[in-house]
Design a protein around this motif. Structure first.
Motif, PDB file in Angstrom:
ATOM      1  N   ALA A   1      12.424  -7.641 -48.910  1.00 58.96           N
ATOM      2  CA  ALA A   1      11.989  -7.144 -47.600  1.00 58.96           C
ATOM      3  C   ALA A   1      13.163  -6.749 -46.720  1.00 58.96           C
ATOM      4  CB  ALA A   1      11.146  -8.201 -46.884  1.00 58.96           C
ATOM      5  N   MET A   2      14.356  -7.295 -47.017  1.00 59.40           N
ATOM      6  CA  MET A   2      15.539  -6.986 -46.217  1.00 59.40           C
ATOM      7  C   MET A   2      16.310  -5.770 -46.740  1.00 59.40           C
ATOM      8  SD  MET A   2      15.800  -8.942 -43.586  1.00 59.40           S
ATOM      9  CE  MET A   2      17.507  -8.598 -43.148  1.00 59.40           C
ATOM     10  N   LYS A   3      15.914  -5.252 -47.880  1.00 59.11           N
ATOM     11  CA  LYS A   3      16.665  -4.144 -48.488  1.00 59.11           C
ATOM     12  C   LYS A   3      16.805  -2.934 -47.559  1.00 59.11           C
ATOM     13  CE  LYS A   3      17.044  -1.258 -52.603  1.00 59.11           C
ATOM     14  NZ  LYS A   3      16.494  -0.942 -53.956  1.00 59.11           N
ATOM     15  N   PRO A   4      15.719  -2.492 -46.868  1.00 58.93           N
ATOM     16  CA  PRO A   4      15.887  -1.335 -45.968  1.00 58.93           C
ATOM     17  C   PRO A   4      16.910  -1.588 -44.870  1.00 58.93           C
ATOM     18  CG  PRO A   4      13.562  -1.770 -46.369  1.00 58.93           C
ATOM     19  CD  PRO A   4      14.317  -2.944 -46.921  1.00 58.93           C
TER      20      PRO A   4
ATOM     21  N   ASP B   1      29.494  -7.280 -50.020  1.00 62.92           N
ATOM     22  CA  ASP B   1      29.068  -7.893 -51.280  1.00 62.92           C
ATOM     23  C   ASP B   1      27.972  -8.929 -51.055  1.00 62.92           C
ATOM     24  OD1 ASP B   1      30.848  -9.592 -49.959  1.00 62.92           O
ATOM     25  OD2 ASP B   1      31.649 -10.442 -51.812  1.00 62.92           O
ATOM     26  N   VAL B   2      28.068  -9.669 -49.967  1.00 65.69           N
ATOM     27  CA  VAL B   2      27.050 -10.678 -49.669  1.00 65.69           C
ATOM     28  C   VAL B   2      25.730 -10.000 -49.309  1.00 65.69           C
ATOM     29  CG1 VAL B   2      26.452 -12.673 -48.237  1.00 65.69           C
ATOM     30  CG2 VAL B   2      28.840 -12.267 -48.874  1.00 65.69           C
ATOM     31  N   ALA B   3      25.801  -8.906 -48.558  1.00 62.55           N
ATOM     32  CA  ALA B   3      24.598  -8.181 -48.155  1.00 62.55           C
ATOM     33  C   ALA B   3      23.879  -7.578 -49.357  1.00 62.55           C
ATOM     34  CB  ALA B   3      24.958  -7.087 -47.154  1.00 62.55           C
ATOM     35  N   GLU B   4      24.645  -7.055 -50.292  1.00 63.70           N
ATOM     36  CA  GLU B   4      24.020  -6.457 -51.478  1.00 63.70           C
ATOM     37  C   GLU B   4      23.278  -7.507 -52.298  1.00 63.70           C
ATOM     38  OE1 GLU B   4      27.361  -4.603 -53.323  1.00 63.70           O
ATOM     39  OE2 GLU B   4      27.212  -2.754 -52.121  1.00 63.70           O
ATOM     40  N   GLN B   5      23.870  -8.680 -52.438  1.00 63.14           N
ATOM     41  CA  GLN B   5      23.192  -9.761 -53.142  1.00 63.14           C
ATOM     42  C   GLN B   5      21.956 -10.212 -52.367  1.00 63.14           C
ATOM     43  OE1 GLN B   5      23.871 -11.189 -56.257  1.00 63.14           O
ATOM     44  NE2 GLN B   5      21.839 -12.042 -55.839  1.00 63.14           N
TER      45      GLN B   5
ATOM     46  N   ARG C   1      30.986 -16.935 -47.465  1.00 62.66           N
ATOM     47  CA  ARG C   1      29.764 -16.473 -48.126  1.00 62.66           C
ATOM     48  C   ARG C   1      28.560 -17.392 -47.917  1.00 62.66           C
ATOM     49  NH1 ARG C   1      28.685 -13.176 -52.559  1.00 62.66           N
ATOM     50  NH2 ARG C   1      26.744 -13.701 -53.626  1.00 62.66           N
ATOM     51  N   ASP C   2      28.696 -18.663 -48.272  1.00 65.00           N
ATOM     52  CA  ASP C   2      27.539 -19.561 -48.225  1.00 65.00           C
ATOM     53  C   ASP C   2      27.039 -19.785 -46.805  1.00 65.00           C
ATOM     54  OD1 ASP C   2      27.628 -19.757 -50.957  1.00 65.00           O
ATOM     55  OD2 ASP C   2      28.591 -21.733 -50.992  1.00 65.00           O
ATOM     56  N   ASN C   3      27.973 -19.971 -45.873  1.00 69.10           N
ATOM     57  CA  ASN C   3      27.565 -20.180 -44.480  1.00 69.10           C
ATOM     58  C   ASN C   3      26.981 -18.905 -43.888  1.00 69.10           C
ATOM     59  OD1 ASN C   3      28.334 -22.936 -44.260  1.00 69.10           O
ATOM     60  ND2 ASN C   3      30.464 -22.298 -44.130  1.00 69.10           N
ATOM     61  N   MET C   4      27.538 -17.780 -44.267  1.00 70.68           N
ATOM     62  CA  MET C   4      27.011 -16.497 -43.811  1.00 70.68           C
ATOM     63  C   MET C   4      25.575 -16.309 -44.307  1.00 70.68           C
ATOM     64  SD  MET C   4      28.641 -12.704 -44.467  1.00 70.68           S
ATOM     65  CE  MET C   4      30.059 -12.992 -43.410  1.00 70.68           C
ATOM     66  N   LEU C   5      25.344 -16.662 -45.556  1.00 64.19           N
ATOM     67  CA  LEU C   5      23.996 -16.535 -46.115  1.00 64.19           C
ATOM     68  C   LEU C   5      23.013 -17.482 -45.439  1.00 64.19           C
ATOM     69  CD1 LEU C   5      24.509 -16.058 -49.966  1.00 64.19           C
ATOM     70  CD2 LEU C   5      23.327 -14.497 -48.392  1.00 64.19           C
ATOM     71  N   ASP C   6      23.447 -18.706 -45.158  1.00 64.15           N
ATOM     72  CA  ASP C   6      22.571 -19.661 -44.471  1.00 64.15           C
ATOM     73  C   ASP C   6      22.137 -19.116 -43.119  1.00 64.15           C
ATOM     74  OD1 ASP C   6      22.626 -21.445 -46.508  1.00 64.15           O
ATOM     75  OD2 ASP C   6      23.999 -22.879 -45.559  1.00 64.15           O
ATOM     76  N   TRP C   7      23.118 -18.624 -42.359  1.00 62.52           N
ATOM     77  CA  TRP C   7      22.817 -18.124 -41.018  1.00 62.52           C
ATOM     78  C   TRP C   7      21.927 -16.891 -41.073  1.00 62.52           C
ATOM     79  CZ3 TRP C   7      22.023 -18.735 -36.220  1.00 62.52           C
ATOM     80  CH2 TRP C   7      22.146 -17.707 -35.298  1.00 62.52           C
ATOM     81  N   THR C   8      22.269 -15.918 -41.907  1.00 61.64           N
ATOM     82  CA  THR C   8      21.510 -14.672 -41.948  1.00 61.64           C
ATOM     83  C   THR C   8      20.119 -14.864 -42.543  1.00 61.64           C
ATOM     84  OG1 THR C   8      22.617 -14.109 -44.040  1.00 61.64           O
ATOM     85  CG2 THR C   8      23.551 -13.195 -42.020  1.00 61.64           C
ATOM     86  N   THR C   9      19.977 -15.758 -43.516  1.00 57.09           N
ATOM     87  CA  THR C   9      18.661 -16.016 -44.090  1.00 57.09           C
ATOM     88  C   THR C   9      17.738 -16.656 -43.060  1.00 57.09           C
ATOM     89  OG1 THR C   9      19.613 -16.290 -46.305  1.00 57.09           O
ATOM     90  CG2 THR C   9      17.406 -17.190 -45.936  1.00 57.09           C
ATOM     91  N   ASP C  10      18.259 -17.606 -42.312  1.00 56.73           N
ATOM     92  CA  ASP C  10      17.449 -18.276 -41.288  1.00 56.73           C
ATOM     93  C   ASP C  10      17.004 -17.316 -40.189  1.00 56.73           C
ATOM     94  OD1 ASP C  10      17.562 -20.737 -42.514  1.00 56.73           O
ATOM     95  OD2 ASP C  10      19.303 -21.434 -41.378  1.00 56.73           O
TER      96      ASP C  10
END
Length: 448
Positions: free
Chosen positions: A390-393, A379-383, A361-370
């Motif tokens: 801006a990423m919701k669509p 579940d990670v995408a929904e959060q 989760r945390d590493n996935m979020l770091d990579w995708t946020t950057d």
């Protein structure tokens, strides 16, 4: 293990001064010549190209004993990708290093330009010299898997459970899971809020509303819509949401649904709602047109967000319009999948540990946020959508997104090019949508 031919070629390259491309981290600063270029300095640089037969035999025997790739330090994970952009490269390296350090491992990272990655991968697969961990564009996984050089992720306890179905499909070949992505990207409709407010318009949800908004907002040097119809994968990628949402398929290009989708797409240009220059624009060009106010709307990806924020453009993002409100968008999924090539059991296990860590989760979020990617776990995408509106669509669209290779497997690249050519020919007015797609369908039928 290196083939004997590969080993001989490596020796020849070293003696004639040719060297392999080095990792980004080992390059000399721009403008400076590296101190060594694969040959010793001084008088010894004039080594003869011809190799003594006896010496060659010794070297070959040594190579056999050393085992090439099998002799590498198993605690060093050799990784290959195409993230050559400085910022992306740095961010990706940080995640790799963090995961490797958890298991007492080190990363030896290599990167090559996108257009050079697959040729290198296929050469290395033939020579049995692939890296321990490899990231390839998801449509290319099928081609690499067909070489037999990849290992199934299930043997390392990795699975697609909890990931979006299309992401699992993109990482699978003949029903077996070979790759998983920390995140994916996709397309959406960007619109200029200021222009829409002045015209009293709401963001379009259907094709009819898209045409009406584009017609209303086409004024002077500003077109209603910008998109890429370049004769490459970018052009096909941008058209696919319209093909699929209308019921067209890549293996049924002559169907009425496919023809109607291309008629709609090319009609936007024919009616002057989009520029004829779309056949020359890549997706970065499209961003420039939109940010400069020369387009009221654009079809583009989540990577556009940072550029638009820097430009100060007042924009909004919505899912790509479909023929009717009841039809969900079907966008192609972009991004890279991580795979574990066949090396040695210990090296494979260590590479899988690093990949598994990147999927947490945390590493996935770091990579995708950057990178403005959508996390591959639901579940990670929904959060993420709640935290970054801006990423919701884009998150919404991934749920109904499609793997580009789902219909065609390894044949996708060839058919994609034929479809891009069909889109270009239609927009240029040299043929009708029906005839252009008939030509593309013949290519699809004969694709290997």
């Amino acid at each position: 293990m290196w083939s004997l031919v590969g080993f001989v070629e490596a020796i020849r390259d070293r003696l004639t001064g040719r060297v392999d491309r080095r990792s980004t981290d080992d390059r000399a600063p721009a403008g400076r010549r590296p101190a060594l270029e694969g040959r010793p300095s001084g008088r010894s640089s004039r080594l003869p190209v011809r190799i003594d037969t006896g010496l060659l035999v010794v070297l070959l025997v040594t190579a056999g004993c050393a085992g090439g790739v099998r002799s590498r330090d198993p605690n060093v994970v050799v990784e290959l990708d195409h993230y050559t952009d400085a910022a992306t490269s740095r961010q990706f390296r940080a995640v790799l290093d963090r995961c490797a350090q958890r298991f007492g491992l080190r990363i030896q990272r290599q990167d090559v330009p996108t257009d050079q990655l697959m040729p290198k991968v296929l050469r290395d697969a033939t020579a049995h010299s692939l890296p321990d961990l490899l990231f390839v564009d998801n449509p290319d996984l099928q081609t690499v898997a067909e070489t037999g050089a990849l290992t199934e992720l299930s043997q390392y306890g990795l699975s697609g459970e909890g990931h979006f179905p299309a992401i699992v499909e993109a990482g699978s070949h003949q029903g077996k899971l070979y790759g998983l992505a920390p995140g994916v990207n996709g397309l959406a409709l960007f619109y200029n809020r200021t222009m829409f407010e002045r015209a009293g318009l709401e963001p379009p949800e259907t094709w009819r509303e898209l045409r009406e908004a584009a017609r209303t907002l086409t004024r002077g040097s500003t077109h209603g819509l910008a998109f890429s119809a370049i004769a490459s994968e970018e052009g096909t990628w941008q058209f696919e949401p319209f093909l699929w949402s209308n019921g067209g398929e890549l293996d049924e290009l002559t169907s009425p649904e496919s023809v109607r989708a291309l008629e709609f797409w090319s009609g936007l240009v024919e009616d002057g709602l989009a520029s004829r220059s779309v056949v020359n624009w890549n997706q970065n060009d499209v961003i420039d047109r939109f940010a400069s106010g020369h387009a009221a709307m654009m079809i583009n990806g989540s990577w556009s967000l940072s550029a638009l924020d820097e430009s100060g453009t007042d924009y909004g993002v919505v899912p790509i319009p479909t023929p009717s409100p009841e039809i969900a968008p079907q966008v192609p999924l972009g991004g890279e999948v991580g795979v574990v090539p066949e090396t040695t059991p210990r090296r494979q296990e260590n590479a899988a540990r690093v990949l598994g860590c990147m999927l947490e989760r945390d590493n996935m979020l770091d990579w995708t946020t950057d990178h403005a990617y959508v996390p591959s776990r639901v579940d990670v995408a929904e959060q993420y959508a709640r935290d970054v509106p801006a990423m919701k669509p884009f998150v919404t669209e991934v749920a109904t997104g499609r793997a580009r290779t789902a219909e065609l497997g390894p044949r996708y690249r060839e058919v994609s090019q034929a479809l891009a050519d069909a889109v270009q020919a239609t927009i240029a007015g040299t043929t009708s949508p029906e005839r252009a797609l008939q030509r593309a369908a013949r290519v699809a039928e004969n694709a290997d």
